[in-house]
Every structure is written in structure tokens, then in C-alpha cells.
Write an enzyme that holds these catalytic residues in place. Structure first.
Site: not given
Length: 324
Positions: A47, A113, A192-193, A196-198
Site C-alpha cells: 500500500y 498477500h 471490501s465488505p 468497494r463503496g457500492f
């Protein structure tokens, strides 16, 4: 190891979703998370090319014992290019570098990872087991792996956690990993629970995202799939309103209902969203409504694959596309 029911994914503070916040704003959010009792911070070598670990390290100065600290190796930016490298010597060097950037002597949970397909996973896990014995890391995790790979790893060393993508719109863990981790007493850390913002209703038009936002290349956000997915949002908003919570909170509540071993790590760059996400852990939602959420947003209703072909080839986790 026992993990908190929810942690904070720190990636978006330095990586992947367009221009990250300033270092000062990132520190402010991380300190707000600590003040709010967040139990786990999740970062990685990858990151921001190490900048995220440096940021997390600054936030933890004088507060190291307040959280489970998780990081990852085996995937890094080399001269600006992402490289997957699971060789033992690489992992040893990356752990040492992570310790330095974080400013700590011990990382509680360290993930491979990505599985490097050119290196038997037992060799990578064996190197991490040596680092556990040396006291540099506390426990071993794996990310984006399949049940078969988890079993290979378990033959070499104990595995504390598997971090795979899991949300209402990414059900891949339900192809075996959800059960396998539960049966083995392993935490399933869901990245990403909020899709991803959706599912947080945070993406109104993917074409307005920053040019370097990774969602621009993800099939579900592309013009051929986005209209069908966006059409699900009015009913999703209505369901959250019926539940008396925000859409993001409903997404997290659904995940938390999947089992006591499931630990979401939502990420955010906004303190109000941080508090909103943390509050989801205390929600009580009618199981029948959660079941309706699982029908509304599911593999059968979502359009598009999880990843484009290139990134998909880097992932070992079970694929819904292959299972179809």
C-alpha cells in the site's frame, strides 16, 4: 488468535482509490479510530509503496498495545510495478522492512498477500513460521487463497486468519472458505465488505472517479455492467431504511451475521464514515431482513466479474465465474 469482530482496512489512506488524503488527514482518521476503540488496523507492504505502513506507525506511536496490528508481504511495488514474490528470502526482507516502517518490534498478524504460483505455498509459510519463532510476527495469515491452498499451508504451520474479499456482491468464500475457516477455528477477515463503496451508496457514476482509481478497471463498474448494478440501489436503500440503518451498516450487519469468525475490515477516508461503520457492530437487525438483503444483492443479481482477467489470474480464491 482472537480477532476483534471488526477492524479498519487502511489501504485507501495511501493506495488504490484515486488521490489519497493528506498525511495529516490520514493520521487524524487513524487516531479517531484508536480513540473509538477500533481493535485492528490492517496495512501492507504494497500500500503506497510502504507509505501506508509508515502512516500507521506514526498513528500507533505510544499506542501500540491498543490494537491488533496486521500487515502483509509477498506483494510489493518495485520501481512502481506490482510484483508478487513469495520466496522465503523476500518475505524475510519484507517483514524486516515492515517492522522498520511501522516502528515496532512485533507485528501481531502477517499475511502472505498473494500466493506466488512459482513458489510452493509451504515454502512461503515455512519462512513465516520461522519469523513467528523469531518473535518478529505473532501469527500467520493468508490472503486471496483457496481452500486447497489453505490445507497445504496448514500442513506446514498454524494459520490464524484468511483474508479474502467477502460481501453481499462477492460471495466467493461461500464456495468453501466460509465453512473451512469456521471448522478449523480460523478467522475469515473480509476485505471490501461494502463492495468497494457500492453498498455504501458511495459511487453514483464510476466515470466521475479519479483516473487512477482501481474501480475504473473493475468489470462491475464498467459501462457494460454498471447500469444493471446501479438499478439495484433504490431497493437497497429502501431495505436499509426499513432496517433503521444506513446502507453501509446493513452491508456490515449482514457480514457479521455470517458467523462469529467473520471479521470485516471496512476502509474509509472519512471520520463520519468511520464512526458509521463502527456502529454497525452494535446493530440488531431482523434475520428475515438480512435474508432479504442476501437475495437482493447476490451473485445472481450482480452484473460483471469481480476482477478483470489480469488481476483475476493473480488470485487463488475460489471463483464464482468458474463455479457457474
Amino acid at each position: 488468535m482472537n480477532l476483534p469482530r471488526m477492524g479498519l482496512g487502511c489501504m485507501s489512506l495511501s493506495h488504490a482509490y484515486g488521490t489519497p488524503p493528506s498525511e495529516e488527514d490520514g493520521l487524524r482518521l487513524l487516531r479517531a479510530a484508536l480513540d473509538g476503540g477500533i481493535g485492528m488496523l490492517d496495512t501492507a507492504t504494497l500500500y503506497g509503496g510502504g507509505r501506508n505502513e509508515e502512516l500507521v506507525g506514526r498513528a500507533l506511536s505510544g499506542r501500540r498495545d491498543e490494537v491488533v496490528l496486521a500487515s502483509k508481504g509477498g506483494m510489493a511495488l518495485i520501481d512502481g510495478v506490482k510484483r508478487i514474490d513469495g520466496r522465503p528470502e523476500t518475505l524475510r526482507a519484507q517483514v524486516d522492512a515492515s517492522l522498520g516502517r511501522l516502528g515496532v518490534e512485533h507485528i501481531d498478524l502477517y499475511y502472505l498477500h498473494r500466493w506466488d504460483r512459482s513458489v510452493p505455498i509451504g515454502e512461503s509459510v515455512g519462512a513465516l513460521a520461522e519469523l513467528v519463532a523469531a518473535g518478529k510476527i505473532g501469527a500467520i495469515g493468508l490472503s486471496e487463497v483457496s481452500v486447497a491452498r489453505l490445507r497445504e499451508a496448514l500442513a506446514v504451520a498454524p494459520i490464524a486468519a484468511v483474508q479474502n474479499e467477502y460481501s453481499l456482491w462477492s460471495r466467493n468464500p461461500e464456495l468453501g472458505m466460509l465453512d473451512a475457516t469456521r471448522d478449523a477455528g480460523i478467522a475469515l477477515v473480509a476485505f471490501s465488505p461494502i463492495a468497494r463503496g457500492f453498498l455504501g451508496d458511495a459511487v453514483r457514476d464510476p466515470q466521475e472517479l479519479d483516473a487512477n482509481d482501481i474501480r475504473r478497471s473493475m468489470p462491475r463498474f464498467l459501462p457494460e455492467h454498471w447500469p444493471a448494478n446501479a438499478a439495484l440501489l433504490p431497493a437497497w436503500r429502501a431495505l436499509a431504511a426499513e432496517a433503521g440503518c444506513t446502507p453501509a451498516q446493513l452491508a456490515l450487519a449482514w457480514l457479521l451475521s455470517r458467523g462469529p469468525h467473520v471479521a470485516p475490515i471496512p476502509g474509509t477516508t472519512r471520520i463520519d464514515h468511520l464512526h458509521e461503520n463502527q456502529a454497525a457492530a452494535e446493530l440488531v437487525v431482523d434475520p428475515a431482513l438480512l435474508a432479504r438483503a442476501g437475495v437482493l444483492i447476490d451473485t445472481a443479481t450482480v452484473s460483471g466479474a469481480r476482477y478483470a482477467p489480469g488481476p483475476a489470474a493473480e488470485v487463488d480464491a475460489e471463483s464464482l465465474e468458474d463455479a457457474a
